[in-house]
Design a protein around this motif. Sequence first.
Motif, PDB file in Angstrom:
ATOM      1  N   GLU A 198       0.821  -1.198   0.000  1.00 20.77           N
ATOM      2  CA  GLU A 198       0.000   0.000   0.000  1.00 20.77           C
ATOM      3  C   GLU A 198       0.856   1.247   0.000  1.00 20.77           C
ATOM      4  N   LEU A 199       0.222   2.354  -0.312  1.00 22.82           N
ATOM      5  CA  LEU A 199       0.821   3.684  -0.232  1.00 22.82           C
ATOM      6  C   LEU A 199      -0.054   4.511   0.691  1.00 22.82           C
ATOM      7  N   SER A 200       0.540   5.064   1.758  1.00 21.63           N
ATOM      8  CA  SER A 200      -0.263   5.830   2.706  1.00 21.63           C
ATOM      9  C   SER A 200       0.574   6.918   3.350  1.00 21.63           C
ATOM     10  N   PHE A 201      -0.138   7.904   3.886  1.00 23.63           N
ATOM     11  CA  PHE A 201       0.487   8.975   4.661  1.00 23.63           C
ATOM     12  C   PHE A 201      -0.408   9.242   5.851  1.00 23.63           C
ATOM     13  N   GLY A 202       0.155   9.209   7.037  1.00 20.73           N
ATOM     14  CA  GLY A 202      -0.656   9.344   8.237  1.00 20.73           C
ATOM     15  C   GLY A 202      -0.017  10.228   9.285  1.00 20.73           C
ATOM     16  N   LEU A 203      -0.841  10.728  10.190  1.00 20.12           N
ATOM     17  CA  LEU A 203      -0.406  11.570  11.299  1.00 20.12           C
ATOM     18  C   LEU A 203      -0.867  10.945  12.602  1.00 20.12           C
TER      19      LEU A 203
END
Length: 330
Positions: A198-203
């Motif tokens: 997967e490709l993700s960006f999280g905080l």
Amino acid sequence: MSRKYAGLKRLIVLLGALTCLPVFGAGPDYFPLQAGNQWVYRTGGTRVSDPLVLEVTKSSDFDGITWYLLHGMRNGDYWLRMDDDGKLYSYDPKTKEQKLWYDFQSAEGEVFATAVPYCCGKAVIAKRGANYSGPLGDFDSGLEMRYPGVFQIGISRDVFLPFVGLVYRMENTGGPSIATYELIYARMAGVTVLSAPELSFGLALDSAVYTADMMPPIRPGYSPMMTARFTLRSTAAPVQLAFRTGQVYDFVIRNQDGEKVFRWSSGKFFTDALHTETYLGEKNWVLTVPLSGADGKPLSEGSYTAEAWLTADGPRTFRAKAGFQIRYTH
């Protein structure tokens, strides 16, 4: 036993299996050195310092012995290896000298010489099966290390968990002040929560509610501290991003009216140079943010939104938000 506690104990067992238990002698591995392992620590104490991110970036052979490069220490990178007797050594390729950091199989109470950075040269296992309670949960399988002779400056206490590594550190930073480091995230032996590429960006924030103690007398400049971690995870394919300056990311906090009360990049200067970065796997950035206004006083009570994003050229593709609250106690 809580569900969280039971789950974390199962994780330790799983990590032991994935790292081929036993790794050495008859004991567990308290400092896993597989390439790709990563540890993220939040800071606290009376003298809060920068967050700490440690990562084993690669391995290399020197004179027929395999060493692993630990990146992220404050004064540089270190080549490390664990021998069959549970001793962790560092190595200097220039001098070809190796030095002992930890003897994890030494007897409780037996002092040994150590070259671990920020120390006084002596260490001792204070307790096996030590209790530890922190952001990851409660454990009774810790190994507590003490450092005799440390007074004003230096590490005074470490706690390790088997097949996880260092989970807590206390440093004396001069006079009565201390700095602490607590593990809030770890990637071990390639284990992730992903079930598919997967490709993700999280905080991620370290709390949903931050409390300001407004009981008189209020200390000047006091405010709650936030630890924010934002993560780019790309396990499907490498991601290549172009940046117009040396700035790679930014972070803002807005109040419930949408007004900006904090921006990480404000007042900072960045090199004016176009550059490209390629990311594969997982990349973490960590910030410690004082939740205070320009006057140094804690932000007002209420709801807030934190937002992090990568400043790559083009639309703001990689960004994430998280909400939190500030409350006062009187």
